[in-house]
Scaffold this active site. Structure first.
Site, short mmCIF file in Angstrom:
data_model
loop_
_atom_site.label_atom_id
_atom_site.label_comp_id
_atom_site.label_asym_id
_atom_site.label_seq_id
_atom_site.Cartn_x
_atom_site.Cartn_y
_atom_site.Cartn_z
N HIS A 96 -10.88 16.56 16.27
CA HIS A 96 -10.16 16.40 15.26
C HIS A 96 -10.02 17.55 14.50
O HIS A 96 -9.73 18.02 14.77
CB HIS A 96 -10.64 15.49 14.27
CG HIS A 96 -10.99 14.03 14.41
ND1 HIS A 96 -9.40 13.34 15.03
CD2 HIS A 96 -12.03 13.22 14.66
CE1 HIS A 96 -10.02 12.34 15.28
NE2 HIS A 96 -11.65 11.67 14.66
N HIS A 101 -15.94 23.48 9.08
CA HIS A 101 -15.34 23.01 10.00
C HIS A 101 -13.75 23.81 9.39
O HIS A 101 -13.35 24.49 7.97
CB HIS A 101 -14.61 21.65 10.00
CG HIS A 101 -14.65 21.03 9.09
ND1 HIS A 101 -15.27 20.36 7.63
CD2 HIS A 101 -13.17 20.40 8.53
CE1 HIS A 101 -14.93 19.65 6.93
NE2 HIS A 101 -12.98 19.90 7.30
N HIS A 147 -9.29 23.35 9.46
CA HIS A 147 -7.82 23.06 9.58
C HIS A 147 -7.22 24.12 10.06
O HIS A 147 -6.61 25.46 8.60
CB HIS A 147 -7.31 21.92 8.52
CG HIS A 147 -8.91 20.70 7.91
ND1 HIS A 147 -8.12 19.92 8.80
CD2 HIS A 147 -9.88 21.35 7.61
CE1 HIS A 147 -9.50 19.28 8.07
NE2 HIS A 147 -10.69 20.03 7.61
N GLU A 169 -4.94 22.58 4.52
CA GLU A 169 -4.84 20.95 3.31
C GLU A 169 -4.36 21.49 2.23
O GLU A 169 -3.60 21.02 1.38
CB GLU A 169 -5.89 20.67 3.53
CG GLU A 169 -6.34 20.48 5.26
CD GLU A 169 -7.33 18.88 5.05
OE1 GLU A 169 -6.22 17.96 5.89
OE2 GLU A 169 -8.49 18.55 4.07
N HIS A 198 -13.56 24.91 5.33
CA HIS A 198 -14.25 23.46 4.45
C HIS A 198 -15.76 24.19 4.96
O HIS A 198 -16.01 23.07 6.06
CB HIS A 198 -13.62 22.43 4.64
CG HIS A 198 -12.47 21.56 3.95
ND1 HIS A 198 -12.00 20.49 4.29
CD2 HIS A 198 -11.82 23.26 3.14
CE1 HIS A 198 -10.94 20.82 3.98
NE2 HIS A 198 -10.69 21.84 3.36
N THR A 245 -11.33 15.10 3.70
CA THR A 245 -9.73 14.92 3.38
C THR A 245 -9.28 13.59 4.60
O THR A 245 -8.37 14.15 5.30
CB THR A 245 -9.01 16.15 3.60
OG1 THR A 245 -9.71 17.06 4.79
CG2 THR A 245 -9.52 16.88 1.87
N THR A 246 -10.61 13.87 5.67
CA THR A 246 -10.19 13.08 6.52
C THR A 246 -10.56 11.34 6.60
O THR A 246 -11.64 11.02 5.38
CB THR A 246 -11.03 13.74 7.80
OG1 THR A 246 -12.67 13.88 7.44
CG2 THR A 246 -10.59 14.66 8.26
#
Length: 259
Positions: A64, A94, A96, A106, A119, A197-198
């Site tokens: 992901h 991690h 995004h 995000e 994040h 958020t996941t």
């Protein structure tokens, strides 16, 4: 058995509610941060971050995103104060990012995205483990950092240099002596109560979003987009657009440490 989820048309964020009903909950993340919509709170103390590079363990492509994990069995890498009470230990960080330079983050600011969002995930040490903390309303604290296009980021380069070893899903490698504090900008921050958020989208996160972005060069951005959602032996599919859109605020207050 874990539910399959991802960012494709058949399993992306708009489908997550089918398996994770909390996706329609009262404190979902991310959100759109509106100028003037945050309330200045003079009682907010400056964040205190203390990270020990020797706690850095490994870097992993989880299909992901990628994440860098840390030993979290001592208080040598912690987050304190700001909007939180107590001591939170660093677990992992991690990113995004998007396929294009005008999307990827995000959280958004007045509807505008940044190309990337970092994040840094911490857990409340009043609970015995990260797993237990993740299900509690005050269990996690995540620091969000925006990245903008600009000069090459020397602090990020060590992470990018490890990408050759983790290009495919499931790949991981030893990754030592990295200080994530070098990726942090100034400490003007906005905070609100939110969620992961996941999936499983647990509503357990105190969000601390830093106002000022750090830089990433176009060449460095290209390296991120070379990582794969897919494993070895599968048709290659590059990791891009691995973000969840902003969620309704639903009456929540956003506080700011600045006027």
């Amino acid at each position: 058995m874990a539910h399959a989820w991802g960012y494709a048309a058949n399993n992306g964020p708009d489908k997550w509610v089918s398996n994770f009903p909390v996706a329609d909950g009262p404190r979902q993340s991310p959100i759109d941060i509106l100028p003037g919509g945050a309330s200045y709170d003079s009682g907010l103390k400056p964040l205190r971050l203390k990270y020990d590079p020797s706690n850095c363990l490994e870097i992993l492509n989880n299909g992901h995103s990628f994440q860098v994990t840390f030993a979290d069995d001592s208080d040598s890498s912690t987050l304190k104060e700001g909007p939180i009470s107590g001591v939170y230990r660093l677990k992992q960080f991690h990113f995004h990012w998007g396929a294009c330079d005008d999307k990827g983050s995000e959280h958004t600011v007045a509807g505008t995205k940044f190309p990337f969002e970092l994040h840094l995930v911490h857990w409340n040490t009043k609970y015995p483990s990260f797993g237990e903390a993740a299900s509690k309303p005050d269990g996690l604290a995540v620091v969000g950092v925006f990245l903008k296009i600009g000069d090459a980021n020397p602090s990020l380069q060590k992470v990018l240099d490890a990408f050759n070893n983790i290009r495919a899903k499931g790949k991981q490698t030893f990754f030592a002596d990295f200080d994530p504090k070098t990726l942090r900008p100034g400490c003007l921050d906005l905070d609100y109560d939110g969620s992961l958020t996941t999936p499983p989208l647990l509503e357990s996160v105190s969000w601390i979003v830093l106002k000022e972005p750090i830089s990433v060069s176009p060449t460095q951005m290209t390296r991120f987009r070379g990582l794969l959602f897919t494993g070895e032996g599968e048709a290659p599919c590059c990791i891009v657009d691995n973000y969840r859109p902003p969620q309704p605020l639903k009456g929540r207050q956003v506080r700011a440490s600045f006027k």
